[in-house]
Design an enzyme around this catalytic site. Structure first.
Site, PDB file in Angstrom:
ATOM      1  N   LYS A  52       0.832  -1.204   0.000  1.00  0.00           N
ATOM      2  CA  LYS A  52       0.000   0.000   0.000  1.00  0.00           C
ATOM      3  C   LYS A  52       0.867   1.254   0.000  1.00  0.00           C
ATOM      4  CE  LYS A  52      -3.754  -0.356   2.526  1.00  0.00           C
ATOM      5  NZ  LYS A  52      -4.531  -0.481   3.773  1.00  0.00           N
ATOM      6  N   ARG A  97      -2.783   3.304   8.781  1.00  0.00           N
ATOM      7  CA  ARG A  97      -3.199   2.017   8.196  1.00  0.00           C
ATOM      8  C   ARG A  97      -2.012   1.062   8.131  1.00  0.00           C
ATOM      9  NH1 ARG A  97      -5.900   5.525   4.687  1.00  0.00           N
ATOM     10  NH2 ARG A  97      -8.161   5.276   4.653  1.00  0.00           N
ATOM     11  N   GLY A 137      -8.698  -7.961   5.368  1.00  0.00           N
ATOM     12  CA  GLY A 137      -9.324  -8.152   6.672  1.00  0.00           C
ATOM     13  C   GLY A 137      -8.422  -7.879   7.851  1.00  0.00           C
ATOM     14  N   MET A 144      -7.702  -5.015   8.699  1.00  0.00           N
ATOM     15  CA  MET A 144      -8.623  -3.976   9.221  1.00  0.00           C
ATOM     16  C   MET A 144      -8.050  -3.110  10.308  1.00  0.00           C
ATOM     17  SD  MET A 144     -12.445  -5.556   9.448  1.00  0.00           S
ATOM     18  CE  MET A 144     -13.222  -6.441   8.122  1.00  0.00           C
ATOM     19  N   ARG A 186      -3.756  -0.668  -6.204  1.00  0.00           N
ATOM     20  CA  ARG A 186      -3.083  -1.981  -6.129  1.00  0.00           C
ATOM     21  C   ARG A 186      -3.594  -2.826  -7.276  1.00  0.00           C
ATOM     22  NH1 ARG A 186      -6.304  -4.566  -0.882  1.00  0.00           N
ATOM     23  NH2 ARG A 186      -8.354  -3.892  -1.552  1.00  0.00           N
ATOM     24  N   HIS A 236     -15.246  -8.496   1.927  1.00  0.00           N
ATOM     25  CA  HIS A 236     -14.415  -9.640   2.292  1.00  0.00           C
ATOM     26  C   HIS A 236     -14.894 -10.910   1.602  1.00  0.00           C
ATOM     27  CE1 HIS A 236     -13.326 -13.049   4.955  1.00  0.00           C
ATOM     28  NE2 HIS A 236     -12.153 -12.432   4.931  1.00  0.00           N
ATOM     29  N   ARG A 270      -3.238 -49.268 -22.072  1.00  0.00           N
ATOM     30  CA  ARG A 270      -2.564 -50.090 -21.066  1.00  0.00           C
ATOM     31  C   ARG A 270      -3.267 -51.440 -20.972  1.00  0.00           C
ATOM     32  NH1 ARG A 270      -2.752 -48.282 -14.925  1.00  0.00           N
ATOM     33  NH2 ARG A 270      -4.875 -49.049 -15.140  1.00  0.00           N
ATOM     34  N   SER A 316       5.901 -44.426 -19.553  1.00  0.00           N
ATOM     35  CA  SER A 316       4.921 -43.531 -18.948  1.00  0.00           C
ATOM     36  C   SER A 316       4.985 -43.727 -17.431  1.00  0.00           C
ATOM     37  CB  SER A 316       3.520 -43.836 -19.477  1.00  0.00           C
ATOM     38  OG  SER A 316       2.594 -42.949 -18.898  1.00  0.00           O
ATOM     39  N   ASP A 344       1.201 -45.265  -8.356  1.00  0.00           N
ATOM     40  CA  ASP A 344       1.864 -46.450  -7.824  1.00  0.00           C
ATOM     41  C   ASP A 344       3.303 -46.159  -7.426  1.00  0.00           C
ATOM     42  OD1 ASP A 344      -0.278 -48.055  -7.908  1.00  0.00           O
ATOM     43  OD2 ASP A 344       0.458 -49.439  -9.420  1.00  0.00           O
ATOM     44  N   CYS A 388       1.282 -40.499 -16.518  1.00  0.00           N
ATOM     45  CA  CYS A 388      -0.165 -40.651 -16.594  1.00  0.00           C
ATOM     46  C   CYS A 388      -0.789 -40.847 -15.216  1.00  0.00           C
ATOM     47  CB  CYS A 388      -0.556 -41.778 -17.548  1.00  0.00           C
ATOM     48  SG  CYS A 388       0.051 -43.391 -17.038  1.00  0.00           S
TER      49      CYS A 388
END
Lengths: 920, 920
Positions: free
Chosen positions: A39, A108, A117, A119, A352, A475, A638, A807, A812, A875
């Site tokens: 900011k 701020r 938030g 805040m 921003r 929010h 396969r 592949s 597995d 795969c």
């Protein structure tokens, strides 16, 4: 003397000379984000390029760390603040605490990364009773002064002193009620003066301290409160969730107050330089006249669309749109700006990069590239995989929507802040949403009056978000867009009663657990559960962007598809081949399973051959459909992989049935001979089946008789599959379809295994070609193998002797490399490991690069050592995961293969990988 | 011109100049084994060093290959034979086919490696009717001539023309019966003349060709037959089994016949230069007077011990023993020699390194080293792991033996040709032995009249071998010794009727399947099944040899032991530490299991803690016993490893019980309320247990919640184990025992896993030390981990951060690297793979060096990269396998840990690895 330190490459001041902890806005620039926060750096940048920004100063993020380490202001820091303040006072022509000409400032937080938030903002610092009196004299606007004053006290109380908001809001509510007004703006000056006194009482009673009358004390405490809030629970939780480092610290921005609440020639607004929901190139946002900025963000008052400003204040509007264009050009990105108009003068309070919906992200990136603000590569880089993924999100079935409307189930409309459709049970708070959504796995719509940072866990667990209040920048909207959750906010017609767990709208009452459906694209809310469909993928900007991505990426993107319909979808989504057809999935279809079971249970070769023969036409038809759908593209098939007992009835059910029959028989359940005979007959057939199942049972089926082992054990079965593939291929080739079959042998661990199996199968293939009168050159086929156990990767050099392609079966491979059974672990100790931080990511979702990845790299390198042009793909499910795709790119795979629905995402992720690679 | 070829580094003749295919004995030497075969090279060597060897020639192994390639004699080969034959004739002073002064020759095969049972020998070549007549005139011994003649015809028929032996033996049998004699030697000359005629008739009728009268034709056909026999089925099978290359070829030895059957001043014998059963340094063997060599080997006649020759022919005996000593010195090894005495002159017909029993191998190696014929390293290198293993073979319990004798079950005595005791069911042929032994896993004693090469598969499947005929050098004896099977042969009192499947001895009849026990060390045969015990390990030669091995080896040899008694045994066998204590084995003991089950089923932490607390004293006592047994040596204790459901009742049994109770309940099995209540009570408790078991059930328990995962999931359990270890260690330390506990965490895959677990456990350890008033320096302990999943090896560098030692769990590592569940596979597809040659060795028996081994090497290197002094061992079953031990040595492991019974073998194998390494 200053000395260099290696850490962060920054020059640190020597202890003897204090570090520069405070910057004027005019001393900074956008690139000083680390030090000044996002900011602050942007405020400085706007100042630098000549935009109207109120004078101000920034206390740095490093000051924050020093403050937190010292548990208070370290020496010289406060002095630097005071010195800078003097300069700000000179620029503003006002002085803090000077009742004659008072400077008011806003305080701020502003960290490097926006943390919605937090805040921790305190406005109107500098007001006290004396200053208020002076200011009334100066402005003649008593109402404004007391409104500002009561805000200062309220914010000071809640933010600096950590008091709850409720007592303050209760006071305001009581006064609104007393005066019968809807908005605080309609309260009179005297009301606000009284409210200010009541607020001070609240502070005194609850915080056991006086509201500080000294403006410098106000400022000092506010700065300290911002710093301390960096380590507040909410902030820490957010950083943990978002993966932001905890040592970044936050800067504090002290900026001269400008007032949007000084009458009808004043106002305040929050605007994006383009529409961040749809991406349309027009400024979009809300403003309020006679209001302070927080009012817009909080979504408490109904805002006006920014377009209305053109009528209300044409000059200001013109100036503002010009600034917006300038900012977009300057930042080469859509901006999210805050502005205030104080008595006809425009002030820019923040800019921003704008958050945006997926649709907007794609369109904006494409548009900016077409406008030559950014390159195509940048456009591709800016769109995230989640954005593309959105286009594959469900939307409501148009017919369902129409009939819901006809039934009168379209109960309300709100702001369409995050697109996509969702249906689910109503949950009235975050914990309930989490319980239903994550633990009970139910689709949930979380409904709230408005959301707060504490609610994020519930929002993440929900399918969609619905709020009665809040705007496009609320929010709820921000978070929903960020996480790609459909959301409808600001449904003012809707009353959300959290205590009674009910929602009233248009005379209807919905209760917790009732179904509701929301459309974040249109803003509609429906009662009931509307069926959702996958959206049309052919959004032109998306297609353009993915086209650009395709030109950037090096990795091929293929799909895993078992049926022609999947293959067609995959192709429509841009798949360049099928990387995995799981032939056994076809075996489970009801018209085939009996033959499969006969085959398994056969006592001799003849009856087994007969059953296998019955399966051949089915498989052939499957392959014909796939080849046609993929005409011209490779199809990797396969051969059968799972243990055969998966096709038989469950052992436990059989054992139960047999035990029950045995018990009944033993107890002479029935007297009649016929019934006994029937019982015995059933018992004998069930027992035989149980015996067969038991003989095939394995302790660890994952590591058992499956894959190539099965093929070697029961050659007739895989020969049939290869025959079906080649008969189908020949049939298609003769019909003019371009067929590229790749036969993939699963679970190879030993090169001889593959050698033996390939020889057997290529024999069969050649025989079919001969029968069909084709020669191998007329039908380009390949044999290859899955690499899915560690040994295959280690022995890849020898295995590549017999494989034209590899592949990686990373599901597995992850199981065997870790020694973890996914089925057992993911609901068990693996989630415990993730919770305890022993694992940072689930290795079944994102490739374990330092373990499994090392084996993959070995596999690629060793395989190509033997066969330099070896084609290597993946795969496993990781093929659709962006981080894993990046890794696949880095180790030089030829393609990734993933679910059809992940294909577009993978195309983008593959382009990202190539772009990232160019930077490495 | 000759040109060099790279292959074999041999100089090959150019095609223009014929290769030298034929050598005189005087042209060769021992080192020409490849070319001349073992037998031929040794005959040449004996000739070279001046021993009395009959003149002869050798057709080379390369000639064999050329013959087989050309399918007959290639050009010049036969000419070379003829030329060499002329020289032999000159040396012998006789000529082939010269009726006046005939040369007879023997034709024998002789490959590089001795292949027992090739039996392709033809004696007396050169005889025909005319030569026979001349020879009778020359020798005046008609009987001798016709005996020789009938032998030639018989051998020619069976060996060269491949006729069966039976018709010839039937003729002999008929004549023996006719003349009422037991031995062929007792048949008269006229009988033998008639027999020769009958043999010629058999040849004519069966082979459809005349017996060739031309001696050169006899020779030519005999040489061809030897060459062809190289590719006979028996030879191929043997080479396959013994791992001998098929392209070596066999040489043919053509040696002047000398006759041991020329009266009582003639004889023939087979002798080893030391006792090859016990190793005693004295010549040992058998001879026969008035017999040809084959008679001794065939074991048909009862032979005399060689010592008897000292009385019968003292001069010859003296000359012979001197030759034996010379040969031993010359070859630096015990020799197995054949000799013939022809009318008082000694001829050496063969020498070769003697096969020997395990006991003899050890003693001979030690004695030869002590006699300085060989070095200690050579002595260690010459003893094979199997030899040492023998000392750990079972022997009969002395008490059992005594009572069996008392009962009269000692039914016979034969030759003690291969030591060790064995009991089992009688099997009368090789196929039956294999079926019972391998498939039905029964202990088997294979019994035969005598054995042949075709029987080897049955012998391998049997626990022991028993024959009624044959001597110390019979086929049965050779094979049994080679494979370490106890064997008793030549039990002449025993009648083996294969057709009736019965064995008669001393009036008793045993049938197939009846139990019999044999003692290969004493030669005794017992009816019934005698209990066996492990022999005393303290044989002085063995201890000496192992002591030498210990000084050579670099690898430590530790043992896997769960109980103090195992640890004591391991230590007695030379273990230098315990590499693996499986703590969970202790959990299965009956007094502990209830607590273990209570712990598992506990619904809350308190009752779980209570159950765990009950286990603590048990575990502590276990460890005290182990520490005491291993005083001064390290004890590596692995924390609990298996999934907890292994300690609960079986799921299937529970499900059966519950289903049965449910069915009974549903059918109102009983009327009375009390019984119903009891049934319902049982049902409810069983159901609860079933539910618990089901909740813990895993699809692939091998890859499930076990090892370190279990420790992290249930920390109280492993804390208890560590507490027990340290309480025990402190107790022992205070009692003066030197304790070196090493705590081993199983199944680590991720470094953080080990970090978390180690921190937890070391905490507990320190707490115990504190409670016990000891400081860590007073009790040197270490924490380490198993490396048993691939990822652990890959991540070894990070894992070594938290481990002072690694121990490879190669059973699990093999399972996960291959993706093979051992339990399921070894009886299933793995044996299929071994049968089909897809795998050459079972990777669970011998380390898979090119797969699992690569990971081990990674683990060692990466681990030591992080921690240079990291101690690395192996505690899988491979730790006791010699080939695997060699690999462990090569990759730099610190120790191997194996079953106590394998410790001595591992000590030797580790020395072998070091010796082999010195040669690399």
């Amino acid at each position: 003397m200053p000395r260099k330190r290696a850490r962060s490459g920054r020059r640190e001041a020597s202890p003897r000379k204090a570090e520069k902890w405070v910057y004027l806005l005019s001393e900074g620039k956008a690139s000083m984000r680390d030090l000044l926060g996002g900011k602050g750096a942007n405020l400085a940048e706007m100042t630098r390029i000549g935009l109207p920004v109120p004078p101000g100063l920034i206390v740095t993020t490093r000051a924050c760390n020093a403050f937190l380490a010292a548990d208070g202001f370290p020496p010289m820091m406060w002095d630097q603040v005071l010195a800078a303040l003097r300069k700000v006072e000179r620029l503003a022509g006002k002085r803090l605490g000077d009742a004659k000409n008072p400077l008011l400032v806003a305080c701020r937080s502003g960290a490097k990364f926006s943390m919605p938030g937090m805040m921790d903002t305190v406005l109107n610092i500098g007001l006290n009773d004396a200053v208020a009196a002076g200011l009334i004299e100066l402005t003649g606007d008593e109402r404004f002064v007391f409104d500002s004053y009561r805000r200062l006290v309220q914010m000071f109380g809640t933010v600096v002193l950590n008091l709850p908001d409720e007592p303050f809001e209760d006071v305001l509510g009581a006064w609104r009620k007393k005066r019968s007004v809807a908005n605080d703006a309609d309260l009179a000056a005297t009301d606000l003066q009284a409210i200010t006194h009541e607020f001070k009482r609240i502070v005194r009673e609850r915080a056991q301290q006086q509201f500080p009358e000294d403006p410098l004390e106000q400022l000092r405490l506010a700065i300290g409160a911002v710093f301390s809030s960096w380590n507040g629970k909410r902030a820490i939780d957010y950083r943990n969730a978002a993966g932001i480092a905890h040592d970044l610290g936050t800067a504090v921005n002290i900026v001269t107050m400008v007032f949007g609440n000084m009458g009808i020639d004043s106002g305040t607004g929050v605007v994006t330089t383009r529409n961040v929901t749809t991406g349309t190139p027009e400024i979009e946002g809300d403003y309020l006249t006679n209001a302070q900025g927080e009012d817009v963000v909080a979504g408490i008052r109904e805002t006006k669309r920014i377009a209305a400003l053109a009528d209300e204040m044409p000059t200001i509007y013109k100036q503002f749109t010009k600034i917006c264009r300038k900012l977009e050009k300057h930042y080469r990105e859509v901006q999210d700006v805050e502005f205030t108009i104080e008595r006809g003068k425009l002030w820019m309070l923040q800019t921003r990069d704008a958050k945006r919906s997926a649709v907007a992200a794609v369109r904006i990136a494409v548009d900016l590239a077409k406008e030559r603000l950014i390159t195509r590569e940048e456009a591709v880089a800016r769109v995230k995989p989640e954005h593309v993924d959105y286009f594959l999100h469900p939307q409501f079935d148009p017919a369902e929507r129409a009939s819901a409307k006809a039934r009168g189930d379209a109960i309300a409309t709100g702001l369409n802040v995050s697109p996509g459709a969702a249906s689910g049970a109503l949950a009235f708070d975050a914990d309930t949403a989490e319980r239903l959504g994550l633990r009970e796995k139910k689709p949930v719509i979380m409904v709230r009056p408005e959301t707060k940072p504490d609610d994020v866990h519930g929002m993440l667990a929900a399918q969609g978000i619905l709020t009665s209040r809040g705007g496009r920048t609320s929010h709820a909207a921000l978070v929903a867009r960020q996480f790609g959750k459909p959301a409808v906010v600001g449904v003012l017609a809707m009353e959300v009663d959290v205590a009674r767990r009910e929602l009233k709208v248009g005379g209807r009452t919905l209760r917790e657990g009732d179904d509701v459906s929301i459309d974040g694209t249109t803003g509609e809310v429906f009662a009931g559960n509307l069926k959702t469909v996958i959206p049309d993928f052919n959004e032109p900007h998306l297609l353009t962007l993915l086209g650009w991505a395709d030109r950037i990426r090096k990795l091929g993107v293929w799909a895993n598809a078992d049926y022609p319909r999947d293959a067609e979808r995959a192709r429509a989504y841009g798949a360049e081949g099928i990387g995995l057809v799981r032939t056994e999935h076809m075996f489970f279809e009801t018209n085939r399973l009996p033959h499969v079971q006969r085959m398994i249970l056969a006592q001799d070769d003849t009856s087994r051959a007969d059953a296998i023969g019955k399966l051949l036409p089915f498989q052939r038809d499957d392959f014909i459909g796939l080849f046609k759908a993929m005409d011209g593209l490779p199809v990797t098939i396969r051969l059968i992989d799972p243990p055969l007992h998966e096709f038989l009835p469950s052992h436990d059910a059989l054992q139960k049935a047999v035990t029950e029959l045995e018990t009944r028989h033993r107890l002479h359940d029935d007297a009649g001979g016929t019934q006994t005979a029937a019982l015995l007959g059933e018992l004998s057939s069930k027992r035989a089946l149980l015996d067969a199942v038991e003989s095939m049972r394995e302790q660890n089926p994952m590591l058992g008789l499956r894959g190539v082992r099965l093929g070697i054990h029961m050659p007739a079965l895989v020969r049939m599959q290869v025959r079906a593939i080649f008969e189908a291929a020949c049939f298609c080739a003769k019909a003019g379809v371009k067929v590229k079959p790749k036969i993939m042998i699963p679970l190879t661990a030993i090169s001889t295994e593959l050698k033996v199996e390939r020889e057997l199968l290529e024999d069969e293939a050649k025989q079919v070609l001969k029968e069909q009168g084709l020669v191998p050159s007329q039908l380009a086929y390949e044999f290859g193998t899955m690499i899915e156990v560690p040994r295959a990767a280690i022995a890849a050099e020898r295995i590549a002797e017999y494989a034209e392609f590899f592949s990686f079966g990373t599901n597995d491979l992850t199981q065997t490399t870790f020694g973890i059974s996914r089925d057992d672990a993911e609901t068990g100790f693996l989630s415990e490991y993730l919770r305890k931080g022993i694992l940072l990511r689930n290795p079944f979702a994102t490739l374990d690069q330092t373990g499994v990845g090392v084996l993959m790299q070995m596999g690629v390198q060793l395989g190509r050592k033997r066969r330099p042009r070896l084609q290597v793909g993946i795969c496993g499910e990781h093929g659709g995961d962006p981080a894993s795709i990046d890794f696949c790119h880095r180790i030089g795979l030829n393609y990734v293969s993933c679910s059809p629905f992940r294909v577009p995402v993978a195309r983008l992720a593959a382009a990202h990988a190539a772009l990232a690679d160019a930077l490495r």
